[in-house]
Write a protein that holds these residues in place. Structure first.
Motif, short mmCIF file in Angstrom:
data_model
loop_
_atom_site.label_atom_id
_atom_site.label_comp_id
_atom_site.label_asym_id
_atom_site.label_seq_id
_atom_site.Cartn_x
_atom_site.Cartn_y
_atom_site.Cartn_z
N ALA A 244 0.83 -1.20 0.00
CA ALA A 244 0.00 0.00 0.00
C ALA A 244 0.87 1.26 0.00
N THR A 245 0.31 2.33 -0.51
CA THR A 245 0.97 3.63 -0.47
C THR A 245 0.70 4.26 0.89
N ILE A 246 1.77 4.54 1.64
CA ILE A 246 1.63 5.18 2.95
C ILE A 246 1.59 6.69 2.75
N TRP A 247 0.56 7.34 3.28
CA TRP A 247 0.32 8.76 3.02
C TRP A 247 0.28 9.51 4.34
N ALA A 248 1.21 10.44 4.51
CA ALA A 248 1.20 11.31 5.69
C ALA A 248 0.58 12.65 5.27
N GLY A 249 1.40 13.70 5.14
CA GLY A 249 0.87 14.97 4.67
C GLY A 249 0.67 15.01 3.17
N GLY A 250 1.50 14.24 2.46
CA GLY A 250 1.37 14.13 1.01
C GLY A 250 1.77 15.37 0.24
N THR A 251 2.58 16.25 0.83
CA THR A 251 2.91 17.50 0.16
C THR A 251 3.81 17.29 -1.06
N ASP A 252 4.48 16.16 -1.14
CA ASP A 252 5.19 15.80 -2.37
C ASP A 252 4.50 14.64 -3.07
N LEU A 253 4.01 13.69 -2.29
CA LEU A 253 3.32 12.53 -2.86
C LEU A 253 2.05 12.94 -3.59
N GLY A 254 1.44 14.06 -3.17
CA GLY A 254 0.24 14.53 -3.84
C GLY A 254 0.46 14.84 -5.31
N LEU A 255 1.70 15.19 -5.66
CA LEU A 255 2.01 15.49 -7.07
C LEU A 255 1.92 14.25 -7.94
N SER A 256 2.03 13.06 -7.33
CA SER A 256 1.89 11.83 -8.13
C SER A 256 0.48 11.73 -8.70
N VAL A 257 -0.49 12.30 -7.96
CA VAL A 257 -1.88 12.29 -8.41
C VAL A 257 -2.14 13.41 -9.40
N THR A 258 -1.69 14.63 -9.07
CA THR A 258 -2.05 15.80 -9.89
C THR A 258 -1.15 16.00 -11.10
N GLN A 259 0.11 15.57 -11.01
CA GLN A 259 1.06 15.80 -12.11
C GLN A 259 1.29 14.54 -12.95
N HIS A 260 1.36 13.40 -12.29
CA HIS A 260 1.67 12.14 -12.99
C HIS A 260 0.45 11.24 -13.17
N MET A 261 -0.70 11.68 -12.69
CA MET A 261 -1.97 10.98 -12.89
C MET A 261 -1.95 9.55 -12.36
N VAL A 262 -1.22 9.33 -11.27
CA VAL A 262 -1.19 8.01 -10.65
C VAL A 262 -2.49 7.80 -9.88
N ASP A 263 -3.07 6.63 -10.01
CA ASP A 263 -4.29 6.26 -9.29
C ASP A 263 -3.92 5.15 -8.32
N HIS A 264 -3.57 5.52 -7.09
CA HIS A 264 -3.10 4.56 -6.10
C HIS A 264 -4.22 3.59 -5.74
N GLU A 265 -3.91 2.30 -5.79
CA GLU A 265 -4.92 1.28 -5.51
C GLU A 265 -5.28 1.23 -4.03
N VAL A 266 -4.28 1.19 -3.17
CA VAL A 266 -4.52 1.11 -1.72
C VAL A 266 -3.69 2.20 -1.05
N ILE A 267 -4.36 3.03 -0.27
CA ILE A 267 -3.69 4.09 0.46
C ILE A 267 -3.91 3.86 1.95
#
Length: 537
Positions: A244-267
């Motif tokens: 699973a993708t471990i998500w804390a604040g996501g201030t950098d990880l959030g770019l995977s969704v908005t910039q790279h269009m990643v759709d994480h299966e399990v968060i």
């Protein structure tokens, strides 16, 4: 949301606050600018709801965040507010709408031109205004907002046409507008929400019960979001979902969704685990988690939970590491510092992360937990785990590669307290002074002999100079045993090419990075020598 309770169980876990506001709620007063947390156009304001009827919402501060990169689930248990909500009755009686002092001041001071960035500026100004109002309700000696307060509050908001002078003027004018309304006996809108109704209290209790179970709280097709509320629950979730993708604040990880269009299966989201947001001192009377292997760490250490945000850490660091705390105004923006966590910054393993070089210089250790399942049946598996405490210098392996593996997470960070003979210097170089990523960063801890004439130990943490944050070992060795003078640092700086070979990118050339870092090492020497001089009469 804007005074109304919303409950969601079926939604893509990757949904951001901005996406939910604009596409699901048609709340289009919040704008998308950069989709990367840089420009502040999407800024919204939030306040954590009281956990129960005893807790008072009025004691909880407001804070801002970048809605473009913040998962909606991070707003669980919060009151989320947009610019349209600030005014009284704008929908039903627009001709009699009473603008918030931040909004009225922007109108009066001509703080808006194209208007695209305006909602974000309004939210940043409203947040600092409302927090000051809360403080004045609790302490009549609270100072009025000044120029520095306003500039700090909007340091994460970019304006492309009006310029900042009228916006700063608007910030300075807010208090006058509020005071005039008080004199006119115009009641200010109260944005705090208590658990006043049985329906809301029942809803919160139900939500709390659901979160305590090891079940996804958001689902859509095969996508799942887990929000464990304790360390034990987190161990079980990761044992059953090690990839699973471990998500804390996501201030950098959030770019995977908005910039790279990643759709994480399990968060697996960590925001509901209060244990990860605590701090303590080892070897003191303050309580520590007896489950942790603190015996491997020096007895006098500051222990920071991996889930602590920058803003939560700041008052602690101001007390124990003031030089460390002083650099925080150079790190990102208020919106990012409200969400980003120390554990996330370390686990993200960016070579230009601001915290790792400083923590390396301070000989920090990182406490890891590796979870595994004792059963192949995810529905009935029991979590087992092993713990590991290692130096931060051993944690980073290669670009974006660390000692973490599937099912692992950072529990906390141990930082030995500074001694009287130790001196810390931190220098960050970036194109913009505020709200910018480092081109390079140097953190130097210099340990002196008892007589203050010889360098006994030197730790030089480097950021932006290699694929990972690292210590400049050759430079450090060149300093050990040398006298406290600038020449010692000039000699050590010449050894830097043996430690790193920086790259050229959009922020700086390799030649620039090498030259600037050498000069920064010498600057630390000059600061040390100057600090050792006796004070003039």
């Amino acid at each position: 949301l804007n005074g109304k309770l919303h409950e969601l169980t079926h939604l893509n876990p990757n949904t951001t606050v901005l996406e939910y506001l604009r596409l699901h709620e048609r709340q289009t007063d919040t704008k998308e600018g950069c989709a990367s947390g840089d420009c502040g156009a999407c800024t919204v304001m939030a306040q954590r709801l009281p956990i129960d009827d005893i807790e008072q919402a009025s004691a909880t501060p407001f804070y801002t965040l970048n809605s473009c990169i913040t998962l909606l689930s991070l707003m669980d248990g919060h009151h989320l507010m947009t610019a349209a909500y600030l005014a009284d009755n704008p929908e039903h009686h627009p001709e009699r709408a009473l603008l918030h002092p931040a909004q009225q001041a922007m109108v009066d001071c001509h703080g808006s031109q194209c208007g695209f960035c305006t909602p974000g500026f309004v939210m940043s100004l409203a947040s600092v205004y409302e927090n000051q109002r809360l403080q004045k309700n609790q302490d009549t000696t609270t100072d009025d907002l000044d120029y520095d307060d306003i500039v700090a509050s909007i340091s994460g908001n970019l304006c492309r046409c009006t310029g900042y002078r009228p916006i700063i003027d608007a910030g300075l004018a807010m208090e006058g507008i509020g005071q005039q309304r008080d004199a006119d006996q115009t009641a200010a809108k109260d944005f705090t929400i208590n658990l006043a109704t049985d329906a809301m209290a029942s809803s919160k209790n139900t939500a709390s019960t659901k979160l305590s179970a090891i079940k996804p709280v958001l689902t859509q097709e095969s996508r799942k979001l887990f929000m464990p509320t304790s360390i034990d629950a987190l161990n079980q979730v990761l044992a059953a979902n090690p990839t699973a993708t471990i998500w804390a604040g996501g201030t950098d990880l959030g770019l995977s969704v908005t910039q790279h269009m990643v759709d994480h299966e399990v968060i697996v989201q960590l925001s509901a685990i209060e244990e990860l947001k605590s701090w303590s001192l080892t070897g003191s009377d303050e309580p520590t988690d007896g489950d942790k292997k603190t015996e491997q760490v020096p007895t006098q250490s500051l222990v920071l939970g991996a889930g602590m945000s920058y803003q939560q850490m700041l008052p602690v660091l101001e007390q124990y590491f003031p030089e460390f705390a002083a650099i925080f105004e150079r790190i990102a923006s208020p919106q990012i510092r409200n969400m980003g966590t120390i554990g996330g910054n370390i686990a993200n393993a960016s070579p230009i992360g601001d915290l790792p070089p400083i923590l390396l210089a301070l000989d920090a250790q990182v406490y890891l937990r590796h979870c595994a399942s004792d059963s192949n049946d995810n529905n009935h598996s029991q979590a087992s785990y092993t713990d590991e405490t290692i130096s931060l210098s051993a944690f980073f392996l290669d670009y974006k590669k660390t000692k973490l593996r599937a099912g692992s997470y950072v529990v906390d960070i141990h930082i030995p307290l500074m001694q009287d003979n130790q001196h810390l210097y931190i220098h960050k170089i970036s194109k913009r002074y505020e709200d910018d990523i480092s081109a390079c960063l140097l953190a130097a801890r210099i340990d002196l002999s008892a007589d203050g004439k010889t360098i006994e130990q030197a730790n030089l943490g480097l950021g932006g100079m290699a694929a990972i944050p690292l210590l400049a070992e050759s430079c450090q060795q060149a300093l050990i045993g040398q006298s406290v003078d600038v020449a010692s640092f000039e000699t050590a700086a010449q050894m830097l090419s043996m430690d790193v070979s920086p790259m050229t990118d959009v922020r700086a050339s390799r030649e620039y990075r090498m030259h600037v870092m050498q000069r920064l090492i010498i600057k630390c020497g000059k600061q040390l020598v100057a600090g050792m001089q006796p004070a003039s009469a």
